[in-house]
Design an enzyme around this catalytic site. Structure first.
Site, PDB file in Angstrom:
ATOM      1  N   ARG A  84      -8.809  -0.216   4.322  1.00 18.55           N
ATOM      2  CA  ARG A  84      -7.865   0.778   3.801  1.00 18.55           C
ATOM      3  C   ARG A  84      -6.537   0.125   3.442  1.00 18.55           C
ATOM      4  O   ARG A  84      -5.878   0.583   2.505  1.00 18.55           O
ATOM      5  CB  ARG A  84      -7.587   1.855   4.859  1.00 18.55           C
ATOM      6  CG  ARG A  84      -8.745   2.767   5.123  1.00 18.55           C
ATOM      7  CD  ARG A  84      -8.330   3.895   6.018  1.00 18.55           C
ATOM      8  NE  ARG A  84      -7.179   4.595   5.424  1.00 18.55           N
ATOM      9  CZ  ARG A  84      -6.538   5.600   5.996  1.00 18.55           C
ATOM     10  NH1 ARG A  84      -6.918   6.032   7.162  1.00 18.55           N
ATOM     11  NH2 ARG A  84      -5.520   6.176   5.404  1.00 18.55           N
ATOM     12  N   CYS A  91      -4.529  12.658  13.502  1.00 24.37           N
ATOM     13  CA  CYS A  91      -4.830  11.276  13.176  1.00 24.37           C
ATOM     14  C   CYS A  91      -5.444  10.688  14.427  1.00 24.37           C
ATOM     15  O   CYS A  91      -5.327  11.277  15.496  1.00 24.37           O
ATOM     16  CB  CYS A  91      -3.495  10.630  12.840  1.00 24.37           C
ATOM     17  SG  CYS A  91      -3.593   8.960  12.340  1.00 24.37           S
ATOM     18  N   LYS A 115       0.831  -1.206   0.000  1.00 24.20           N
ATOM     19  CA  LYS A 115       0.000   0.000   0.000  1.00 24.20           C
ATOM     20  C   LYS A 115       0.865   1.256   0.000  1.00 24.20           C
ATOM     21  O   LYS A 115       0.675   2.154  -0.820  1.00 24.20           O
ATOM     22  CB  LYS A 115      -0.897  -0.001   1.256  1.00 24.20           C
ATOM     23  CG  LYS A 115      -1.576   1.324   1.524  1.00 24.20           C
ATOM     24  CD  LYS A 115      -2.447   1.284   2.756  1.00 24.20           C
ATOM     25  CE  LYS A 115      -1.739   1.534   4.053  1.00 24.20           C
ATOM     26  NZ  LYS A 115      -1.460   2.946   4.352  1.00 24.20           N
ATOM     27  N   ASN A 116       1.833   1.319   0.921  1.00 26.71           N
ATOM     28  CA  ASN A 116       2.586   2.568   1.067  1.00 26.71           C
ATOM     29  C   ASN A 116       3.527   2.830  -0.100  1.00 26.71           C
ATOM     30  O   ASN A 116       3.943   3.965  -0.308  1.00 26.71           O
ATOM     31  CB  ASN A 116       3.356   2.573   2.392  1.00 26.71           C
ATOM     32  CG  ASN A 116       2.416   2.755   3.576  1.00 26.71           C
ATOM     33  OD1 ASN A 116       1.236   3.065   3.397  1.00 26.71           O
ATOM     34  ND2 ASN A 116       2.929   2.543   4.777  1.00 26.71           N
ATOM     35  N   ARG A 147       0.241  14.527  13.544  1.00 27.36           N
ATOM     36  CA  ARG A 147       1.196  14.026  12.549  1.00 27.36           C
ATOM     37  C   ARG A 147       1.562  15.210  11.655  1.00 27.36           C
ATOM     38  O   ARG A 147       0.933  15.456  10.639  1.00 27.36           O
ATOM     39  CB  ARG A 147       0.577  12.872  11.742  1.00 27.36           C
ATOM     40  CG  ARG A 147       0.419  11.622  12.595  1.00 27.36           C
ATOM     41  CD  ARG A 147      -0.170  10.486  11.826  1.00 27.36           C
ATOM     42  NE  ARG A 147       0.718   9.934  10.836  1.00 27.36           N
ATOM     43  CZ  ARG A 147       0.355   8.968   9.981  1.00 27.36           C
ATOM     44  NH1 ARG A 147      -0.867   8.479  10.029  1.00 27.36           N
ATOM     45  NH2 ARG A 147       1.202   8.509   9.092  1.00 27.36           N
ATOM     46  N   ASP A 149       4.340   0.328  12.308  1.00 28.15           N
ATOM     47  CA  ASP A 149       3.115  -0.252  11.764  1.00 28.15           C
ATOM     48  C   ASP A 149       2.899  -1.704  12.215  1.00 28.15           C
ATOM     49  O   ASP A 149       1.874  -2.305  11.866  1.00 28.15           O
ATOM     50  CB  ASP A 149       3.135  -0.187  10.218  1.00 28.15           C
ATOM     51  CG  ASP A 149       2.842   1.219   9.707  1.00 28.15           C
ATOM     52  OD1 ASP A 149       2.438   2.080  10.505  1.00 28.15           O
ATOM     53  OD2 ASP A 149       3.023   1.457   8.498  1.00 28.15           O
TER      54      ASP A 149
END
Ligand code: UD1
Length: 423
Positions: free
Chosen positions: A399, A116, A22-23, A121, A307
């Protein structure tokens, strides 16, 4: 909003295939703003965040076609240079359009992402980096307004190693006049993938993969195609799930991953007592007989990823003994802890340190997803708990985890999605 209903206690075994990162995709997609033409991004994951990024870029004039895991991008026309709040509030990575827009079109208007679920952030490093390259930036009424005739190469030393700021400044510097040096650049594999993509597009970047980047600006770039790297956080989440709830004596094989990107997590899993076997693009894990308590401290790559902090706490909740989990990247990222307590976990938080006293059993309950990785930790704990766990608001998971319930069902988990009601 959907929810997941999990009946815990089933031993996981079998094979799971990991999706694209994803990132990485969220950085590659806005990079297509840098040159007109057609791009093919293979191995793009099917995720809500990818749709959000497509919608944002579509609002600027780009066209997207998703076919299975191939994303075709038509970046022939860019007609708008704005990322409005309605997009950015859904996903902070929208800020990635700032660098490419100001570098290629000389102006951009991008909403500030705001906070967030787990705290502030900031984006000061993105702004300072672009200012160093000569962009005039004003922050007013919740928006970043950036202007530049042509950016100029500069020396940038980031105070903090930031994935997003490195990506943004790198995408701007490739079209600047002259040489840019970035020190304390992020070395996360997703930034390396972005650097490699930019080089394929004609950028001149030395040091990709390291924390010292030298970028020689070019006058123009051209389109390129790329295969997105595997998602190391998804892979690590399945490995932790396997260590926590794997069937004794059986293995879980995590395929289509890059074991080199996972060593911070896999060495900790070995410390826990799991047996791991490594292949070129797979890892097999045999669960431990009992889970040893192992401390982790999150840090920038190649350290233990923030994460994975929430999922690690879920694992440690069932360990023999007490472990200490420290998050040095995001100090407030512990929204999952009170929810894990509802399942019977025994965890105390002081500042950015969680002390996890392992318990003999977790018990099913109804819990609430608060953010992406917190939700993953609740799923793992639910799989390990006795009885039924309901995880509400699973849109957070959608997501960032492609078909997580189907992949877990493939490993033998009893998990189902209940759709379309108000939970
Ligand atoms: C990215 C990842 C996210 C991951 C995080 C850390 C994406 C889309 N998201 O987020 O999943 O959790 O890296 O690995 O790739 N900071 C500042 N000022 C800034 C920017 C960051 O002080 O302008 C600080 C942050 O508060 C944080 C640290 O730098 O403490 C690292 O954040 P950063 O690497 O920028 O995270 P993101 O790019 O937002």
């Amino acid at each position: 909003m959907d929810k997941f209903v999990i009946r815990g206690g089933k031993g996981l075994r079998g094979t799971v295939q990991i999706s694209g990162a994803k990132n990485a995709s969220l950085a590659l997609m806005p990079a297509t703003l840098l040159a007109p033409g057609s791009y093919t991004l293979q191995n793009t994951p099917q995720l809500r965040d990818i749709i959000t990024m497509s919608r944002l870029l579509e609002s600027m004039g780009l066209g997207f076609k998703h076919s299975d895991h191939t994303l075709s991008v038509d970046a022939s026309h860019v007609t708008k240079f704005e990322a409005p709040y309605e997009h950015v509030k859904k996903m902070r990575a929208s800020i990635y359009v700032l660098g490419p827009l100001v570098a290629r079109y000389g102006h951009a208007l991008v909403s500030l992402p705001g906070g967030c679920a787990w705290g502030p952030r900031p984006v000061n490093l993105h702004i300072e980096g672009l200012r160093k390259l000569g962009a005039e930036i004003e922050v007013e009424a919740g928006y970043i307004r950036a202007k530049a005739s042509r950016l100029k190469g500069a020396r940038i030393v980031f105070d903090v190693s930031s994935v997003g700021a490195t990506g943004n400044v790198m995408m701007a510097a490739v079209l600047a006049k002259g040489t840019t040096v970035i020190d304390n650049a992020a070395m996360e594999p997703e930034i390396t993938a972005l650097g490699e993509f930019l080089i394929k597009m004609g950028a001149k970047i030395e040091g990709v993969g390291g924390n010292h980047l030298v970028i020689e600006g070019v006058d123009e770039l051209h389109p390129a195609d790329i295969t997105t790297i595997p998602d190391r956080i998804e892979a690590a989440t399945f490995l932790v799930a396997a260590a926590l709830t794997g069937e004794r004596g059986a293995t879980v094989r995590v395929e289509r991953c890059n074991p080199n990107h996972l060593s911070a997590v896999t060495t900790k899993l070995e410390d826990v007592g799991a047996r791991l076997t490594y292949g070129p693009d797979f890892i097999e894990l045999q669960p431990p007989n009992s889970i040893r308590a192992v401390n982790v401290t999150t840090s920038i790559y190649s350290g233990f990823p923030t994460d994975m902090q929430a999922q690690w706490i879920a694992l440690m909740a069932r360990a023999e003994g007490t472990s200490v989990v420290t998050d040095t990247i995001y100090f407030d990222r512990f929204m999952h802890v009170p929810e894990l307590a509802r399942l019977g976990a025994n965890i105390t938080i002081k500042e950015n340190i969680a002390t996890v006293m392992g318990v003999k059993k977790l018990t099913g309950a109804t819990v609430m997803s608060t953010d992406l990785r917190a939700s993953a930790s609740l799923i793992l704990a639910g799989l390990a708990a006795e009885g039924t766990t309901e995880v509400l608001r699973v849109y957070h998971l959608d997501r960032g985890y492609e078909s997580i319930e189907k992949k877990l069902q493939g490993l033998g988990a009893d998990i189902r999605r209940v759709a379309g009601e108000e939970f």
